[in-house]
Design a protein around this motif. Sequence first.
Motif, PDB file in Angstrom:
ATOM      1  N   GLN A 117       0.805  -1.338  -0.016  1.00  0.00           N
ATOM      2  CA  GLN A 117       0.288   0.014   0.054  1.00  0.00           C
ATOM      3  C   GLN A 117       0.796   1.233   0.015  1.00  0.00           C
ATOM      4  O   GLN A 117       1.751   1.308   0.834  1.00  0.00           O
ATOM      5  CB  GLN A 117      -1.126  -0.032   1.251  1.00  0.00           C
ATOM      6  N   PHE A 118       0.373   2.326  -0.778  1.00  0.00           N
ATOM      7  CA  PHE A 118       1.440   3.120  -1.060  1.00  0.00           C
ATOM      8  C   PHE A 118       0.658   4.611  -0.706  1.00  0.00           C
ATOM      9  O   PHE A 118      -0.260   5.042  -1.493  1.00  0.00           O
ATOM     10  CB  PHE A 118       1.879   3.544  -2.457  1.00  0.00           C
ATOM     11  N   PRO A 119       0.855   5.142   0.548  1.00  0.00           N
ATOM     12  CA  PRO A 119      -0.071   6.511   0.848  1.00  0.00           C
ATOM     13  C   PRO A 119       0.368   7.596  -0.002  1.00  0.00           C
ATOM     14  O   PRO A 119       1.410   7.607  -0.572  1.00  0.00           O
ATOM     15  CB  PRO A 119       0.194   6.635   2.259  1.00  0.00           C
ATOM     16  N   PRO A 120      -0.508   8.466  -0.441  1.00  0.00           N
ATOM     17  CA  PRO A 120      -0.157   9.604  -0.978  1.00  0.00           C
ATOM     18  C   PRO A 120       1.035  10.359  -0.482  1.00  0.00           C
ATOM     19  O   PRO A 120       1.177  10.343   0.985  1.00  0.00           O
ATOM     20  CB  PRO A 120      -1.440  10.438  -0.956  1.00  0.00           C
ATOM     21  N   THR A 121       1.706  11.044  -1.202  1.00  0.00           N
ATOM     22  CA  THR A 121       2.846  11.838  -0.653  1.00  0.00           C
ATOM     23  C   THR A 121       2.747  13.258  -1.169  1.00  0.00           C
ATOM     24  O   THR A 121       2.001  13.642  -1.855  1.00  0.00           O
ATOM     25  CB  THR A 121       4.071  11.291  -1.104  1.00  0.00           C
ATOM     26  N   PRO A 122       3.471  14.228  -0.290  1.00  0.00           N
ATOM     27  CA  PRO A 122       3.246  15.590  -0.576  1.00  0.00           C
ATOM     28  C   PRO A 122       3.792  15.818  -2.011  1.00  0.00           C
ATOM     29  O   PRO A 122       4.695  15.021  -2.392  1.00  0.00           O
ATOM     30  CB  PRO A 122       4.202  16.134   0.395  1.00  0.00           C
ATOM     31  N   ALA A 176      15.418  -6.603  -5.639  1.00  0.00           N
ATOM     32  CA  ALA A 176      14.451  -6.747  -4.659  1.00  0.00           C
ATOM     33  C   ALA A 176      12.863  -6.582  -5.345  1.00  0.00           C
ATOM     34  O   ALA A 176      12.129  -7.390  -5.104  1.00  0.00           O
ATOM     35  CB  ALA A 176      14.361  -5.605  -3.715  1.00  0.00           C
ATOM     36  N   VAL A 177      12.551  -5.918  -6.583  1.00  0.00           N
ATOM     37  CA  VAL A 177      11.549  -5.843  -7.131  1.00  0.00           C
ATOM     38  C   VAL A 177      11.313  -7.135  -7.876  1.00  0.00           C
ATOM     39  O   VAL A 177      10.386  -7.782  -8.047  1.00  0.00           O
ATOM     40  CB  VAL A 177      11.511  -4.711  -8.492  1.00  0.00           C
ATOM     41  N   ARG A 178      12.548  -7.759  -8.384  1.00  0.00           N
ATOM     42  CA  ARG A 178      12.232  -9.144  -9.049  1.00  0.00           C
ATOM     43  C   ARG A 178      11.910 -10.158  -8.331  1.00  0.00           C
ATOM     44  O   ARG A 178      11.350 -11.219  -8.432  1.00  0.00           O
ATOM     45  CB  ARG A 178      13.572  -9.652  -9.955  1.00  0.00           C
ATOM     46  N   ARG A 179      12.592 -10.205  -6.783  1.00  0.00           N
ATOM     47  CA  ARG A 179      12.242 -10.979  -5.956  1.00  0.00           C
ATOM     48  C   ARG A 179      10.748 -11.007  -5.528  1.00  0.00           C
ATOM     49  O   ARG A 179      10.114 -11.937  -5.505  1.00  0.00           O
ATOM     50  CB  ARG A 179      13.081 -10.780  -4.668  1.00  0.00           C
ATOM     51  N   LEU A 180      10.187  -9.877  -5.474  1.00  0.00           N
ATOM     52  CA  LEU A 180       8.708  -9.888  -5.178  1.00  0.00           C
ATOM     53  C   LEU A 180       7.907 -10.225  -6.336  1.00  0.00           C
ATOM     54  O   LEU A 180       6.912 -11.030  -6.139  1.00  0.00           O
ATOM     55  CB  LEU A 180       8.410  -8.076  -4.974  1.00  0.00           C
ATOM     56  N   GLU A 181       8.360  -9.805  -7.506  1.00  0.00           N
ATOM     57  CA  GLU A 181       7.611 -10.095  -8.864  1.00  0.00           C
ATOM     58  C   GLU A 181       7.552 -11.996  -8.880  1.00  0.00           C
ATOM     59  O   GLU A 181       6.933 -12.533  -9.511  1.00  0.00           O
ATOM     60  CB  GLU A 181       8.329  -9.745  -9.839  1.00  0.00           C
ATOM     61  N   ARG A 182       8.508 -12.650  -8.159  1.00  0.00           N
ATOM     62  CA  ARG A 182       8.789 -14.201  -8.354  1.00  0.00           C
ATOM     63  C   ARG A 182       8.111 -15.089  -7.106  1.00  0.00           C
ATOM     64  O   ARG A 182       8.333 -15.982  -6.986  1.00  0.00           O
ATOM     65  CB  ARG A 182      10.263 -14.442  -8.688  1.00  0.00           C
ATOM     66  N   LEU A 183       7.626 -14.228  -6.266  1.00  0.00           N
ATOM     67  CA  LEU A 183       7.134 -14.870  -4.960  1.00  0.00           C
ATOM     68  C   LEU A 183       6.072 -15.702  -5.504  1.00  0.00           C
ATOM     69  O   LEU A 183       5.423 -15.846  -6.573  1.00  0.00           O
ATOM     70  CB  LEU A 183       6.392 -13.770  -4.110  1.00  0.00           C
ATOM     71  N   ASP A 184       5.804 -16.925  -4.583  1.00  0.00           N
ATOM     72  CA  ASP A 184       5.051 -17.676  -4.797  1.00  0.00           C
ATOM     73  C   ASP A 184       3.449 -17.022  -4.415  1.00  0.00           C
ATOM     74  O   ASP A 184       2.525 -17.783  -4.951  1.00  0.00           O
ATOM     75  CB  ASP A 184       4.908 -18.992  -3.890  1.00  0.00           C
ATOM     76  N   THR A 185       3.273 -16.211  -3.775  1.00  0.00           N
ATOM     77  CA  THR A 185       2.214 -15.582  -3.480  1.00  0.00           C
ATOM     78  C   THR A 185       1.697 -14.486  -4.553  1.00  0.00           C
ATOM     79  O   THR A 185       2.445 -13.992  -5.341  1.00  0.00           O
ATOM     80  CB  THR A 185       2.308 -14.711  -2.033  1.00  0.00           C
ATOM     81  N   VAL A 186       0.485 -14.309  -4.446  1.00  0.00           N
ATOM     82  CA  VAL A 186      -0.126 -13.196  -5.306  1.00  0.00           C
ATOM     83  C   VAL A 186       0.087 -11.938  -4.621  1.00  0.00           C
ATOM     84  O   VAL A 186      -0.297 -11.731  -3.282  1.00  0.00           O
ATOM     85  CB  VAL A 186      -1.550 -13.491  -5.418  1.00  0.00           C
ATOM     86  N   ASN A 187       0.405 -11.049  -5.261  1.00  0.00           N
ATOM     87  CA  ASN A 187       0.937  -9.479  -4.900  1.00  0.00           C
ATOM     88  C   ASN A 187      -0.222  -8.591  -5.297  1.00  0.00           C
ATOM     89  O   ASN A 187      -0.575  -8.451  -6.648  1.00  0.00           O
ATOM     90  CB  ASN A 187       2.285  -9.165  -5.409  1.00  0.00           C
ATOM     91  N   ILE A 188      -0.576  -7.835  -4.493  1.00  0.00           N
ATOM     92  CA  ILE A 188      -1.591  -6.755  -4.838  1.00  0.00           C
ATOM     93  C   ILE A 188      -0.981  -5.314  -4.405  1.00  0.00           C
ATOM     94  O   ILE A 188      -0.311  -5.255  -3.178  1.00  0.00           O
ATOM     95  CB  ILE A 188      -2.826  -7.073  -3.979  1.00  0.00           C
ATOM     96  N   ALA A 189      -1.135  -4.512  -5.150  1.00  0.00           N
ATOM     97  CA  ALA A 189      -0.573  -3.163  -5.124  1.00  0.00           C
ATOM     98  C   ALA A 189      -1.806  -2.211  -4.757  1.00  0.00           C
ATOM     99  O   ALA A 189      -2.496  -2.291  -5.700  1.00  0.00           O
ATOM    100  CB  ALA A 189       0.335  -2.489  -6.119  1.00  0.00           C
ATOM    101  N   VAL A 190      -1.569  -1.369  -3.788  1.00  0.00           N
ATOM    102  CA  VAL A 190      -2.685  -0.157  -3.580  1.00  0.00           C
ATOM    103  C   VAL A 190      -2.227   1.291  -3.724  1.00  0.00           C
ATOM    104  O   VAL A 190      -1.362   1.257  -2.834  1.00  0.00           O
ATOM    105  CB  VAL A 190      -3.436  -0.521  -2.436  1.00  0.00           C
TER     106      VAL A 190
END
Length: 241
Positions: free
Chosen positions: A52-57, A78-92
């Motif tokens: 989850q990415f809160p809004p920034t100024p 690190a981003v590639r590691r996230l991309e290859r997780l067995d879990t489903v990833n959701i971004a908000v």
Amino acid sequence: MKTEPDRTELPDGLGIRARLDSDSPLPELTAGVNAVCEEAEDLRERTVVILQFPPTPPRPREWPGDVSIQDVNRWERAVRRLERLDTVNIAVAQGTCGGPVLDLLLATDFRIGTPDLQLMLPVNDGHFWPGMSLYRLVQHIGLARARRLVLWGTDIPVTEATDLGIVDQVSGDLGEAVQTAAVLCGRLSDRETRIRRRLLEEAASAEYDDALGAHLAACDRELRRLRGTAAPTEPRTEVAG
């Protein structure tokens, strides 16, 4: 310096929610993404990861700032590691979001945005930052549309992000949207999801005959799974003639 994201478990143990401040320095963001990946990899049950990415100024659009190429390499890993997780990833994402949010949005499986979302593309001295978001943009939206974004460096409002497929759902009620997505996506979080991601990635560039072996191996694994028989630990890449 804070090096870990603000993490909370979702209700009913549905997954891990991590709040990442896109205004943070690159090394801090890298540590945060790696911490989330480590936690997800340690879990044995099905789960989802929600970033989850809160809004920034309002701030300049420059990204990633005064860093070394080693810092950039660690971030991309690190981003590639996230991309290859067995879990489903959701971004908000909500409000105005900067450079790292685009990287992470393009690396996740399902993206939720608020009606006021605006992606501020990473531009330095008039030039789009040449990180792996360039590669993922072409994979996601095609060369022609990616070229327009990269050469002109315009911001992406939520309507355009939805049209491009960078955002999958727009909701004014993030709590309900996240809960629903976690329930639906949690059923898919296992090693088979990672295999299907890889097949999708390869489909963009592989010739049919080259891709056939990997797809047949995945089909063989799925048939074995549905029958309840043991599957090979790794998908086979050869096909009997």
